[in-house]
Design a protein around this motif. Structure first.
Motif, PDB file in Angstrom:
ATOM      1  N   ASP A 167       0.832  -1.205   0.000  1.00 33.46           N
ATOM      2  CA  ASP A 167       0.000   0.000   0.000  1.00 33.46           C
ATOM      3  C   ASP A 167       0.870   1.261   0.000  1.00 33.46           C
ATOM      4  O   ASP A 167       0.616   2.220  -0.734  1.00 33.46           O
ATOM      5  CB  ASP A 167      -0.918   0.024   1.228  1.00 33.46           C
ATOM      6  N   PHE A 168       1.884   1.240   0.846  1.00 27.84           N
ATOM      7  CA  PHE A 168       2.824   2.361   0.934  1.00 27.84           C
ATOM      8  C   PHE A 168       3.488   2.591  -0.422  1.00 27.84           C
ATOM      9  O   PHE A 168       3.658   3.731  -0.871  1.00 27.84           O
ATOM     10  CB  PHE A 168       3.866   2.044   2.005  1.00 27.84           C
ATOM     11  N   ALA A 169       3.882   1.484  -1.076  1.00 27.86           N
ATOM     12  CA  ALA A 169       4.566   1.586  -2.363  1.00 27.86           C
ATOM     13  C   ALA A 169       3.686   2.238  -3.419  1.00 27.86           C
ATOM     14  O   ALA A 169       4.137   3.107  -4.177  1.00 27.86           O
ATOM     15  CB  ALA A 169       5.009   0.196  -2.820  1.00 27.86           C
ATOM     16  N   VAL A 170       2.418   1.826  -3.463  1.00 24.96           N
ATOM     17  CA  VAL A 170       1.516   2.359  -4.486  1.00 24.96           C
ATOM     18  C   VAL A 170       1.234   3.846  -4.256  1.00 24.96           C
ATOM     19  O   VAL A 170       1.266   4.647  -5.196  1.00 24.96           O
ATOM     20  CB  VAL A 170       0.193   1.550  -4.501  1.00 24.96           C
TER      21      VAL A 170
ATOM     22  N   SER B 284       2.185   9.391  -5.925  1.00 22.05           N
ATOM     23  CA  SER B 284       2.462  10.745  -5.449  1.00 22.05           C
ATOM     24  C   SER B 284       3.673  11.330  -6.156  1.00 22.05           C
ATOM     25  O   SER B 284       3.694  12.515  -6.501  1.00 22.05           O
ATOM     26  CB  SER B 284       2.703  10.735  -3.931  1.00 22.05           C
ATOM     27  N   ILE B 285       4.689  10.497  -6.375  1.00 18.38           N
ATOM     28  CA  ILE B 285       5.921  10.968  -7.008  1.00 18.38           C
ATOM     29  C   ILE B 285       5.754  11.129  -8.517  1.00 18.38           C
ATOM     30  O   ILE B 285       6.154  12.131  -9.099  1.00 18.38           O
ATOM     31  CB  ILE B 285       7.072   9.986  -6.705  1.00 18.38           C
TER      32      ILE B 285
ATOM     33  N   MET C 242      13.139   0.214   0.190  1.00 20.19           N
ATOM     34  CA  MET C 242      11.834   0.715  -0.228  1.00 20.19           C
ATOM     35  C   MET C 242      11.148  -0.327  -1.097  1.00 20.19           C
ATOM     36  O   MET C 242      11.755  -0.848  -2.038  1.00 20.19           O
ATOM     37  CB  MET C 242      11.997   2.011  -1.024  1.00 20.19           C
ATOM     38  N   PRO C 243       9.900  -0.719  -0.793  1.00 23.95           N
ATOM     39  CA  PRO C 243       9.217  -1.723  -1.605  1.00 23.95           C
ATOM     40  C   PRO C 243       8.978  -1.204  -3.018  1.00 23.95           C
ATOM     41  O   PRO C 243       8.833  -0.001  -3.254  1.00 23.95           O
ATOM     42  CB  PRO C 243       7.895  -1.936  -0.869  1.00 23.95           C
ATOM     43  N   ASP C 244       8.962  -2.148  -3.957  1.00 21.98           N
ATOM     44  CA  ASP C 244       8.761  -1.778  -5.354  1.00 21.98           C
ATOM     45  C   ASP C 244       7.283  -1.746  -5.680  1.00 21.98           C
ATOM     46  O   ASP C 244       6.486  -2.469  -5.103  1.00 21.98           O
ATOM     47  CB  ASP C 244       9.448  -2.778  -6.290  1.00 21.98           C
TER      48      ASP C 244
ATOM     49  N   GLY D 237      -5.317   1.533  -5.785  1.00 18.70           N
ATOM     50  CA  GLY D 237      -5.107   1.486  -4.342  1.00 18.70           C
ATOM     51  C   GLY D 237      -6.022   0.480  -3.681  1.00 18.70           C
ATOM     52  O   GLY D 237      -5.608  -0.277  -2.792  1.00 18.70           O
ATOM     53  N   PHE D 238      -7.274   0.452  -4.122  1.00 12.78           N
ATOM     54  CA  PHE D 238      -8.258  -0.473  -3.554  1.00 12.78           C
ATOM     55  C   PHE D 238      -7.844  -1.922  -3.780  1.00 12.78           C
ATOM     56  O   PHE D 238      -7.828  -2.735  -2.848  1.00 12.78           O
ATOM     57  CB  PHE D 238      -9.623  -0.204  -4.193  1.00 12.78           C
ATOM     58  N   LEU D 239      -7.488  -2.259  -5.011  1.00 10.71           N
ATOM     59  CA  LEU D 239      -7.142  -3.640  -5.333  1.00 10.71           C
ATOM     60  C   LEU D 239      -5.809  -4.053  -4.721  1.00 10.71           C
ATOM     61  O   LEU D 239      -5.619  -5.224  -4.377  1.00 10.71           O
ATOM     62  CB  LEU D 239      -7.102  -3.821  -6.858  1.00 10.71           C
ATOM     63  N   THR D 240      -4.890  -3.106  -4.583  1.00 12.25           N
ATOM     64  CA  THR D 240      -3.599  -3.429  -3.972  1.00 12.25           C
ATOM     65  C   THR D 240      -3.794  -3.968  -2.565  1.00 12.25           C
ATOM     66  O   THR D 240      -3.184  -4.966  -2.163  1.00 12.25           O
ATOM     67  CB  THR D 240      -2.688  -2.191  -3.920  1.00 12.25           C
ATOM     68  N   ASN D 241      -4.660  -3.323  -1.792  1.00 15.48           N
ATOM     69  CA  ASN D 241      -4.914  -3.790  -0.434  1.00 15.48           C
ATOM     70  C   ASN D 241      -5.825  -5.016  -0.435  1.00 15.48           C
ATOM     71  O   ASN D 241      -5.573  -5.989   0.292  1.00 15.48           O
ATOM     72  CB  ASN D 241      -5.539  -2.682   0.400  1.00 15.48           C
ATOM     73  N   LEU D 242      -6.873  -4.993  -1.242  1.00 10.28           N
ATOM     74  CA  LEU D 242      -7.861  -6.068  -1.220  1.00 10.28           C
ATOM     75  C   LEU D 242      -7.250  -7.398  -1.642  1.00 10.28           C
ATOM     76  O   LEU D 242      -7.630  -8.451  -1.124  1.00 10.28           O
ATOM     77  CB  LEU D 242      -9.031  -5.719  -2.139  1.00 10.28           C
ATOM     78  N   LEU D 243      -6.291  -7.370  -2.571  1.00  6.68           N
ATOM     79  CA  LEU D 243      -5.692  -8.596  -3.084  1.00  6.68           C
ATOM     80  C   LEU D 243      -4.441  -9.018  -2.324  1.00  6.68           C
ATOM     81  O   LEU D 243      -3.763  -9.974  -2.722  1.00  6.68           O
ATOM     82  CB  LEU D 243      -5.364  -8.430  -4.579  1.00  6.68           C
ATOM     83  N   ASN D 244      -4.134  -8.318  -1.241  1.00 10.55           N
ATOM     84  CA  ASN D 244      -2.991  -8.684  -0.417  1.00 10.55           C
ATOM     85  C   ASN D 244      -3.388  -9.905   0.434  1.00 10.55           C
ATOM     86  O   ASN D 244      -4.275  -9.807   1.279  1.00 10.55           O
ATOM     87  CB  ASN D 244      -2.598  -7.519   0.490  1.00 10.55           C
TER      88      ASN D 244
END
Length: 203
Positions: free
Chosen positions: A23-26, A31-32, A97-99, A113-120
């Motif tokens: 989540d942090f990575a995404v 943002s960057i 730093m995670p990729d 963002g939603f799927l990154t967390n939901l599929l973890n």
């Protein structure tokens, strides 16, 4: 649900949020690469997925506990062991730093963002472990709503802050050299919290 229990859950969740992961990575990536607005939408997506997990964990586990009241102590011990495992992982971290896969600016960052967390695959285990500290067979709708609001709000506020900070490349450069110490501090605190949770469970 006591204020002490709520504070314990909020503290554990805060440490889990701070520790870098997918989540942090995404959020940092958007943002960057795509700017502050994209990072904030990604943060909202992550927080929304967390809201889904909180509801599923609380409602599902509450039904089980209603049928098997003695299970709450076992779940608390399992939760403590899982927190300790996360803490050990943080202590062993090399501070990298995670990729995150590169995304085009026109992609819908909220969905990502939603799927990154939901599929973890670790998310359900994490929430089941943490929320087991608060679950009792008589947990009311007001307590469930309070848990949901607090954890979702805490998640969004943290990742929104990440998006705001990492809109600046200077902040990312500063953090890269300090991630190892951040992870070690978080790991030590998580292990201490796991010990406390275990002691409360066996009393």
């Amino acid at each position: 649900m006591s204020s002490h229990t709520l504070l314990l859950i909020v503290s554990i969740h805060a440490l889990a949020l701070i520790s870098p992961g997918p989540d942090f990575a995404v959020v940092t990536r958007y943002s960057i690469v795509s700017g502050r607005g994209a990072g904030l939408w990604a943060a909202a997506g992550v927080a929304s997925a967390i809201g889904v997990y909180v509801l599923v964990s609380v409602l599902g586990m509450s039904l089980v506990l209603a049928a098997l009241p003695g299970l709450s102590r076992i779940l608390a011990v399992v939760g403590a062991l899982y927190l300790a495992w996360i803490g050990i992982g943080c202590l062993r971290s090399k501070g990298q730093m995670p990729d995150a896969q590169a995304q085009q600016a026109n992609h819908k960052t909220f969905v990502t963002g939603f799927l990154t967390n939901l599929l973890n695959p670790k998310a359900m285990l994490y929430f089941g472990s943490v929320l087991s500290q608060a679950l009792t067979p008589d947990l009311g709708a007001r307590d469930v709503a309070l848990l949901w609001v607090v954890l979702v709000a805490e998640s969004f506020l943290w990742f929104a802050l990440v998006a705001l900070l990492f809109s600046s490349r200077a902040v990312l450069g500063w953090l890269r050299t300090r991630l190892v110490w951040l992870d070690r501090i978080i790991g030590a605190v998580l292990i201490a919290l796991a010990a406390r949770v275990a002691l409360l469970a066996v009393r």
